[in-house]
Design a protein around this motif. Structure first.
Motif, PDB file in Angstrom:
ATOM      1  N   LEU A 186      47.428  32.624  28.867  1.00  0.00           N
ATOM      2  CA  LEU A 186      47.979  33.574  27.918  1.00  0.00           C
ATOM      3  C   LEU A 186      49.271  34.135  28.513  1.00  0.00           C
ATOM      4  O   LEU A 186      49.488  34.093  29.725  1.00  0.00           O
ATOM      5  CB  LEU A 186      46.988  34.705  27.661  1.00  0.00           C
ATOM      6  CG  LEU A 186      45.584  34.280  27.216  1.00  0.00           C
ATOM      7  CD1 LEU A 186      44.667  35.496  27.147  1.00  0.00           C
ATOM      8  CD2 LEU A 186      45.633  33.583  25.871  1.00  0.00           C
ATOM      9  N   TRP A 187      50.141  34.652  27.675  1.00  0.00           N
ATOM     10  CA  TRP A 187      51.338  35.390  28.100  1.00  0.00           C
ATOM     11  C   TRP A 187      52.384  34.532  28.823  1.00  0.00           C
ATOM     12  O   TRP A 187      53.239  35.068  29.518  1.00  0.00           O
ATOM     13  CB  TRP A 187      50.960  36.586  28.989  1.00  0.00           C
ATOM     14  CG  TRP A 187      49.791  37.352  28.460  1.00  0.00           C
ATOM     15  CD1 TRP A 187      49.659  37.913  27.219  1.00  0.00           C
ATOM     16  CD2 TRP A 187      48.567  37.634  29.145  1.00  0.00           C
ATOM     17  NE1 TRP A 187      48.444  38.526  27.099  1.00  0.00           N
ATOM     18  CE2 TRP A 187      47.741  38.373  28.257  1.00  0.00           C
ATOM     19  CE3 TRP A 187      48.097  37.341  30.426  1.00  0.00           C
ATOM     20  CZ2 TRP A 187      46.480  38.812  28.611  1.00  0.00           C
ATOM     21  CZ3 TRP A 187      46.841  37.775  30.777  1.00  0.00           C
ATOM     22  CH2 TRP A 187      46.044  38.499  29.879  1.00  0.00           C
ATOM     23  N   VAL A 188      52.300  33.217  28.680  1.00  0.00           N
ATOM     24  CA  VAL A 188      53.311  32.330  29.259  1.00  0.00           C
ATOM     25  C   VAL A 188      53.925  31.529  28.118  1.00  0.00           C
ATOM     26  O   VAL A 188      53.189  30.979  27.282  1.00  0.00           O
ATOM     27  CB  VAL A 188      52.704  31.378  30.310  1.00  0.00           C
ATOM     28  CG1 VAL A 188      53.766  30.425  30.856  1.00  0.00           C
ATOM     29  CG2 VAL A 188      52.084  32.183  31.457  1.00  0.00           C
ATOM     30  N   CYS A 189      55.253  31.470  28.049  1.00  0.00           N
ATOM     31  CA  CYS A 189      55.896  30.802  26.921  1.00  0.00           C
ATOM     32  C   CYS A 189      55.640  29.296  26.953  1.00  0.00           C
ATOM     33  O   CYS A 189      55.395  28.712  28.015  1.00  0.00           O
ATOM     34  CB  CYS A 189      57.406  31.091  26.909  1.00  0.00           C
ATOM     35  SG  CYS A 189      58.339  30.305  28.221  1.00  0.00           S
ATOM     36  N   TYR A 203      54.659  34.413  37.306  1.00  0.00           N
ATOM     37  CA  TYR A 203      53.747  35.457  37.763  1.00  0.00           C
ATOM     38  C   TYR A 203      54.429  36.260  38.879  1.00  0.00           C
ATOM     39  O   TYR A 203      54.046  36.193  40.047  1.00  0.00           O
ATOM     40  CB  TYR A 203      52.441  34.843  38.262  1.00  0.00           C
ATOM     41  CG  TYR A 203      51.631  34.118  37.210  1.00  0.00           C
ATOM     42  CD1 TYR A 203      51.714  34.453  35.864  1.00  0.00           C
ATOM     43  CD2 TYR A 203      50.747  33.091  37.560  1.00  0.00           C
ATOM     44  CE1 TYR A 203      50.957  33.800  34.897  1.00  0.00           C
ATOM     45  CE2 TYR A 203      49.982  32.428  36.607  1.00  0.00           C
ATOM     46  CZ  TYR A 203      50.095  32.789  35.280  1.00  0.00           C
ATOM     47  OH  TYR A 203      49.339  32.130  34.332  1.00  0.00           O
ATOM     48  N   THR A 204      55.445  37.003  38.510  1.00  0.00           N
ATOM     49  CA  THR A 204      56.238  37.774  39.460  1.00  0.00           C
ATOM     50  C   THR A 204      55.588  39.124  39.745  1.00  0.00           C
ATOM     51  O   THR A 204      54.561  39.474  39.142  1.00  0.00           O
ATOM     52  CB  THR A 204      57.645  38.000  38.900  1.00  0.00           C
ATOM     53  OG1 THR A 204      57.527  38.703  37.654  1.00  0.00           O
ATOM     54  CG2 THR A 204      58.366  36.679  38.656  1.00  0.00           C
ATOM     55  N   LEU A 259      50.394  39.301  22.848  1.00  0.00           N
ATOM     56  CA  LEU A 259      51.745  39.063  23.354  1.00  0.00           C
ATOM     57  C   LEU A 259      51.951  39.899  24.610  1.00  0.00           C
ATOM     58  O   LEU A 259      51.432  41.019  24.709  1.00  0.00           O
ATOM     59  CB  LEU A 259      52.788  39.434  22.293  1.00  0.00           C
ATOM     60  CG  LEU A 259      52.724  38.637  20.992  1.00  0.00           C
ATOM     61  CD1 LEU A 259      53.745  39.181  19.992  1.00  0.00           C
ATOM     62  CD2 LEU A 259      52.960  37.157  21.233  1.00  0.00           C
ATOM     63  N   PHE A 260      52.697  39.364  25.555  1.00  0.00           N
ATOM     64  CA  PHE A 260      52.882  40.074  26.816  1.00  0.00           C
ATOM     65  C   PHE A 260      53.699  41.331  26.575  1.00  0.00           C
ATOM     66  O   PHE A 260      54.776  41.290  25.980  1.00  0.00           O
ATOM     67  CB  PHE A 260      53.581  39.178  27.838  1.00  0.00           C
ATOM     68  CG  PHE A 260      53.455  39.693  29.242  1.00  0.00           C
ATOM     69  CD1 PHE A 260      52.238  39.646  29.895  1.00  0.00           C
ATOM     70  CD2 PHE A 260      54.545  40.222  29.902  1.00  0.00           C
ATOM     71  CE1 PHE A 260      52.102  40.118  31.193  1.00  0.00           C
ATOM     72  CE2 PHE A 260      54.432  40.704  31.201  1.00  0.00           C
ATOM     73  CZ  PHE A 260      53.199  40.645  31.847  1.00  0.00           C
ATOM     74  N   PRO A 261      53.205  42.493  27.027  1.00  0.00           N
ATOM     75  CA  PRO A 261      53.896  43.759  26.728  1.00  0.00           C
ATOM     76  C   PRO A 261      55.208  43.903  27.501  1.00  0.00           C
ATOM     77  O   PRO A 261      55.369  43.339  28.592  1.00  0.00           O
ATOM     78  CB  PRO A 261      52.884  44.823  27.190  1.00  0.00           C
ATOM     79  CG  PRO A 261      51.606  44.104  27.453  1.00  0.00           C
ATOM     80  CD  PRO A 261      51.964  42.695  27.762  1.00  0.00           C
TER      81      PRO A 261
END
Length: 483
Positions: free
Chosen positions: A104-107, A138-139, A317-319
């Motif tokens: 999830l949360w990765v384009c 994943y920073t 969606l990633f906030p």
């Protein structure tokens, strides 16, 4: 008003009749008459495609008691499903090689790159490439958002989030083994909190299966827009290649089953993230596990919970980074900066006594490299920029391979990256080129034309770079030469 069970029984009867008919010859009027014969008040019958991702060709019956989907099983529809399913099974096999799940949360662009680079490599090589790609995904800031904004929405993670916050800070302060050890048990604890208390005595994977199954049931309901559909079309074996959320949840379950909770004697993976390696102390390999994997996995459990309880509390969606995440992120940078100073002092003290700094299980020299990179960044990049009138801030200092700074003035902004050495992979140059005006490196040029081939922005040694004066930026380029 008809009872729900009666309505569902009526829909099941219509489906059985439709399934055993020549579906290409049955008309919508006939289907309407079947429904009317079951005592349903029909407002309309239509044929349309249903599904949020892969579409299922259906006859849809609308009644005052609810709607139903009757999938049309033509040869063309069967081939379409087979084609999608084969593609997703193939993709799942690559995620299995990477010992991970559909994230999830990765384009999609980043996911595609990860999969392409892993497909024809060995497991060890694929995981090395995975770690390389995710180092820019994943920073530190990504992990901070996971902890503060995604874990914060999940009741099952309420007690775990403070632990995750501490482990995150400790990891970047140099206590990597302790951080990983603290978070490995948290996955099981989070999953247990999703389920009713009476399930706590069940085996771990049985609890995992129940939690994920609940999330998949909700995903199936959404796939069919809340309408009745045959049970066989709501199962994982049909929706695996038809619904992205079902695919994500099921590959997460498979990762837990085939990697994270794999028995010690059967686990042969290269990612080292295995609960039994840690719990039984039979191997120190768990200490090499990736912290970002643990943080993302725990955050994903929070999403599983929100879909299990059908409350949609976890973000799909990633906030955007909020103030809490930003403060945690900067706190980690502070801890890391302090650790770099300590590493330099350690190295100096051991050197004065004719010794090498002892190795620790989780430090392959990256911390010292990062310390040297940051020291040279301050001396050779940040200070010259400030002397030229720029206000400077770090935008990415999570890697030992590069650091990125943002210089600001009233005239504009300047993005600059500093590499640990000229001899860095060309793909890293290309990645940095996307948002940098100049790419500099420590030390002397070494095959620069080869390593930086195809890069259009200025590339060169930091020691020979003169930043443009802030008041004249736009008249001089980022390489320092007049335009």
């Amino acid at each position: 008003m008809m009872e729900r069970k009666t309505v569902e029984c009526a829909f099941s009867g219509i489906w059985a009749r439709f399934q055993n008919s020549n579906q290409e010859l049955v008309t919508l009027e006939e289907i309407k008459s079947w429904a009317t014969g079951k005592g349903l008040t029909v407002s309309g019958v239509e044929r349309r495609h249903i599904g949020r991702y892969g579409k299922t060709d259906c006859v849809v019956i609308h009644t005052e008691h609810g709607s139903a989907c009757l999938p049309v099983t033509t040869e063309a529809n069967r081939k379409y499903w087979i084609s999608r399913n084969e593609s997703y099974v193939k993709t799942a096999a690559i995620w299995e090689k990477l010992e991970w799940f559909s994230p999830l949360w990765v384009c999609r662009k980043d996911v595609t790159k990860i999969l392409q680079d892993a497909e024809y490599r060995t497991a060890e090589e694929a995981i090395q490439m995975f770690n390389y790609h995710t180092s820019t995904i994943y920073t530190l800031s990504f992990e901070a958002v996971c902890i503060e904004q995604i874990m914060g929405t999940a009741p099952c993670l309420a007690d775990i989030r403070p632990l995750a916050r501490e482990a995150y800070l400790a990891f970047y302060a140099g206590y990597k083994s302790a951080s990983i050890a603290a978070l490995i048990p948290a996955i099981e604890g989070a999953i247990s909190r999703i389920l009713p208390k009476e399930t706590q005595s069940l085996a771990t994977m049985e609890r995992v299966n129940r939690a994920v199954a609940g999330a998949i049931r909700y995903a199936a309901e959404l796939h069919y827009e809340g309408m009745w559909a045959p049970a066989s079309y709501k199962r994982v074996d049909y929706l695996f290649g038809m619904d992205e959320m079902v695919f994500a949840f099921e590959t997460f379950r498979l990762w837990l089953q085939d990697s994270f909770y794999k028995n010690t004697d059967a686990y042969t993976g290269a990612a080292c993230l295995n609960r039994h390696l840690f719990a039984h102390g039979l191997s120190p390999e768990w200490q090499q596990a990736n912290l970002s994997r643990l943080i993302v996995a725990i955050s994903t459990v929070g999403v599983i919970e929100s879909w299990y309880h059908q409350d949609n509390s976890a973000p799909f969606l990633f906030p955007a980074v909020n103030k809490d995440s930003e403060l945690l992120w900067h706190q980690a940078i502070l801890h890391g900066s302090a650790q770099m100073v300590i590493k330099l002092m350690e190295e100096k003290r051991y050197h004065e006594n004719g010794r090498l700094v002892p190795n620790v299980p989780t430090d392959d020299g990256a911390t010292l490299r990062k310390a040297l990179l940051m020291k040279d960044c301050i001396d050779d990049l940040v200070r010259p920029l400030r002397s030229a009138g720029w206000a400077v801030e770090f935008t990415d200092d999570s890697s030992d391979l590069y650091v990125k700074v943002l210089a600001k003035s009233k005239e504009g902004v300047l993005n600059v990256a500093l590499l640990y050495s000229c001899g860095s992979d060309n793909s890293l140059y290309k990645e940095l080129e996307k948002d940098c005006d100049a790419i500099l490196y420590r030390g002397a040029p070494y095959l620069q034309e080869q390593f930086a081939r195809g890069v259009k922005v200025h590339v060169g040694p930091v020691a020979g770079w003169q930043p443009p004066p802030a008041i004249n930026y736009g008249k001089e380029g980022p390489g320092g030469a007049s335009l």
